[in-house]
Design a protein around this motif. Structure first.
Motif, short mmCIF file in Angstrom:
data_model
loop_
_atom_site.label_atom_id
_atom_site.label_comp_id
_atom_site.label_asym_id
_atom_site.label_seq_id
_atom_site.Cartn_x
_atom_site.Cartn_y
_atom_site.Cartn_z
N VAL A 229 0.83 -1.20 0.00
CA VAL A 229 0.00 0.00 0.00
C VAL A 229 0.87 1.25 0.00
CG1 VAL A 229 -1.66 1.36 1.33
CG2 VAL A 229 -1.99 -1.10 1.06
N THR A 230 1.90 1.26 0.83
CA THR A 230 2.79 2.42 0.89
C THR A 230 3.54 2.60 -0.42
OG1 THR A 230 3.06 2.09 3.28
CG2 THR A 230 4.66 3.52 2.18
N VAL A 231 4.02 1.51 -1.00
CA VAL A 231 4.70 1.60 -2.29
C VAL A 231 3.74 2.14 -3.35
CG1 VAL A 231 5.77 0.27 -4.14
CG2 VAL A 231 6.38 -0.19 -1.77
N GLY A 232 2.48 1.72 -3.29
CA GLY A 232 1.50 2.21 -4.26
C GLY A 232 1.26 3.70 -4.17
N THR B 216 0.12 7.46 -6.47
CA THR B 216 -1.22 8.03 -6.27
C THR B 216 -1.32 9.16 -5.26
OG1 THR B 216 -1.75 6.39 -4.55
CG2 THR B 216 -2.22 5.79 -6.85
N ALA B 217 -0.39 9.26 -4.32
CA ALA B 217 -0.54 10.22 -3.22
C ALA B 217 -0.34 11.66 -3.68
CB ALA B 217 0.44 9.89 -2.09
N ASP B 218 -1.19 12.53 -3.20
CA ASP B 218 -1.08 13.97 -3.46
C ASP B 218 0.11 14.51 -2.66
OD1 ASP B 218 -1.33 16.69 -3.71
OD2 ASP B 218 -3.35 16.80 -2.86
N PRO B 219 1.06 15.18 -3.31
CA PRO B 219 2.22 15.72 -2.60
C PRO B 219 1.83 16.65 -1.45
CG PRO B 219 2.59 15.80 -4.96
CD PRO B 219 1.16 15.39 -4.76
N LEU C 198 -1.62 5.61 5.46
CA LEU C 198 -2.45 4.59 4.83
C LEU C 198 -3.79 5.14 4.37
CD1 LEU C 198 -1.79 1.58 7.25
CD2 LEU C 198 -0.90 1.87 4.93
N ALA C 199 -4.31 6.13 5.07
CA ALA C 199 -5.59 6.73 4.69
C ALA C 199 -5.53 7.36 3.30
CB ALA C 199 -6.01 7.77 5.73
N LEU C 200 -4.34 7.74 2.87
CA LEU C 200 -4.19 8.35 1.54
C LEU C 200 -4.50 7.36 0.42
CD1 LEU C 200 -0.95 10.50 2.04
CD2 LEU C 200 -3.34 11.15 2.36
N ALA C 201 -4.54 6.06 0.75
CA ALA C 201 -4.90 5.05 -0.25
C ALA C 201 -6.41 5.00 -0.47
CB ALA C 201 -4.38 3.68 0.17
N GLY C 202 -7.17 5.64 0.43
CA GLY C 202 -8.61 5.73 0.25
C GLY C 202 -9.41 4.52 0.67
N ASN C 203 -8.82 3.62 1.47
CA ASN C 203 -9.51 2.41 1.91
C ASN C 203 -9.67 2.47 3.43
OD1 ASN C 203 -10.25 -0.23 2.71
ND2 ASN C 203 -9.24 -1.13 0.92
N ALA D 81 1.66 17.33 4.41
CA ALA D 81 0.89 17.63 5.61
C ALA D 81 1.23 16.68 6.75
CB ALA D 81 -0.60 17.56 5.30
N LEU D 82 1.81 15.53 6.43
CA LEU D 82 2.21 14.57 7.46
C LEU D 82 3.59 14.88 8.05
CD1 LEU D 82 1.02 11.23 5.81
CD2 LEU D 82 0.08 12.29 7.87
#
Length: 228
Positions: free
Chosen positions: A109-112, A116-119, A156-161, A124-125
């Protein structure tokens, strides 16, 4: 100041006075108690009364009692009539299994997120990642665990699941990181905390192999470096 591992009261309150609804304060107390349990500052098999924990954490007994009832529902403590709450023991086999599941979920998930993640969302993290390092440098294990949880679940929330986040959140609640105290004493916890910033930088650079390397190493520390 964090509570000491030997059970002595801390020199000052861990929890800030919160405004707003009573439930918010109860949740804040539960978060701190859960973090203390995960960090090994509340020991498995030990029975803790609400007044004792209240004095230790610098709060009143009522929100502590309510928070411990919440932790009992999560299976993290057992209620001991007329005495308090016993911290649930977790076997080495269970801890290994929790870590294996985290590897199966979090690494891909993190590699994905490289693609997909918005910079802006990743950036923000960064304050949370920096808070982990600050807590590590101060030897504040409760703050470390709380910030570490916010960072990983936020990532992980950035994956949308949402269900995936719930699963990992539950695994993290059940984990025990008994080696954190020794890492502080050896001066290694801060370096481990820096891995969160390293991971963010790799994600922002869209470096897939670096992300895979950092997250694999970091999760591996849970049952290697941190567990020694």
């Amino acid at each position: 100041m964090a509570a000491t591992r030997n059970g002595a009261p801390s020199a000052g309150p861990v929890l800030p006075v919160l405004g707003g609804k009573r439930e918010s304060y109860r949740e804040r107390v539960a978060d701190a108690l859960r973090a203390a349990l995960i960090a090994g500052e509340l020991l498995p098999g030990e029975v803790y009364s609400a007044p004792t924990l209240a004095a230790r954490f610098g709060v009143s007994a009522t929100p502590v009692r309510e928070a411990m009832l919440d932790l009992a529902k999560e299976g993290l403590v057992d209620t001991v009539p007329n005495k308090g709450f016993r911290v649930t023991a977790v076997s080495e086999k269970q801890l290994d299994e929790y870590t294996d599941i985290r590897r199966l979920i979090e690494i891909p998930v993190t590699v994905g997120l490289v693609e997909t993640a918005d910079p802006v969302a990743l950036e923000a993290l960064r304050p949370v990642a920096e808070a982990i390092v600050t807590a590590a440098a101060a030897g504040d294990l409760i703050a470390y665990v709380e910030a570490d949880t916010r960072f990983h679940l936020g990532l992980l929330a950035l994956a949308g699941n949402e269900h995936l986040v719930e699963v990992v959140g539950d695994l993290r609640k059940r984990a025990r990181l008994f080696g954190l105290t020794e890492l502080v004493e050896r001066g290694q916890l801060e370096a481990s905390g820096q891995e969160h910033i390293e991971l963010l930088d790799a994600l922002l650079a869209r470096d897939t192999e670096a992300v895979r390397s950092v997250i694999t190493r970091h999760i591996g520390h849970v049952r290697s470096l941190w567990a020694q």
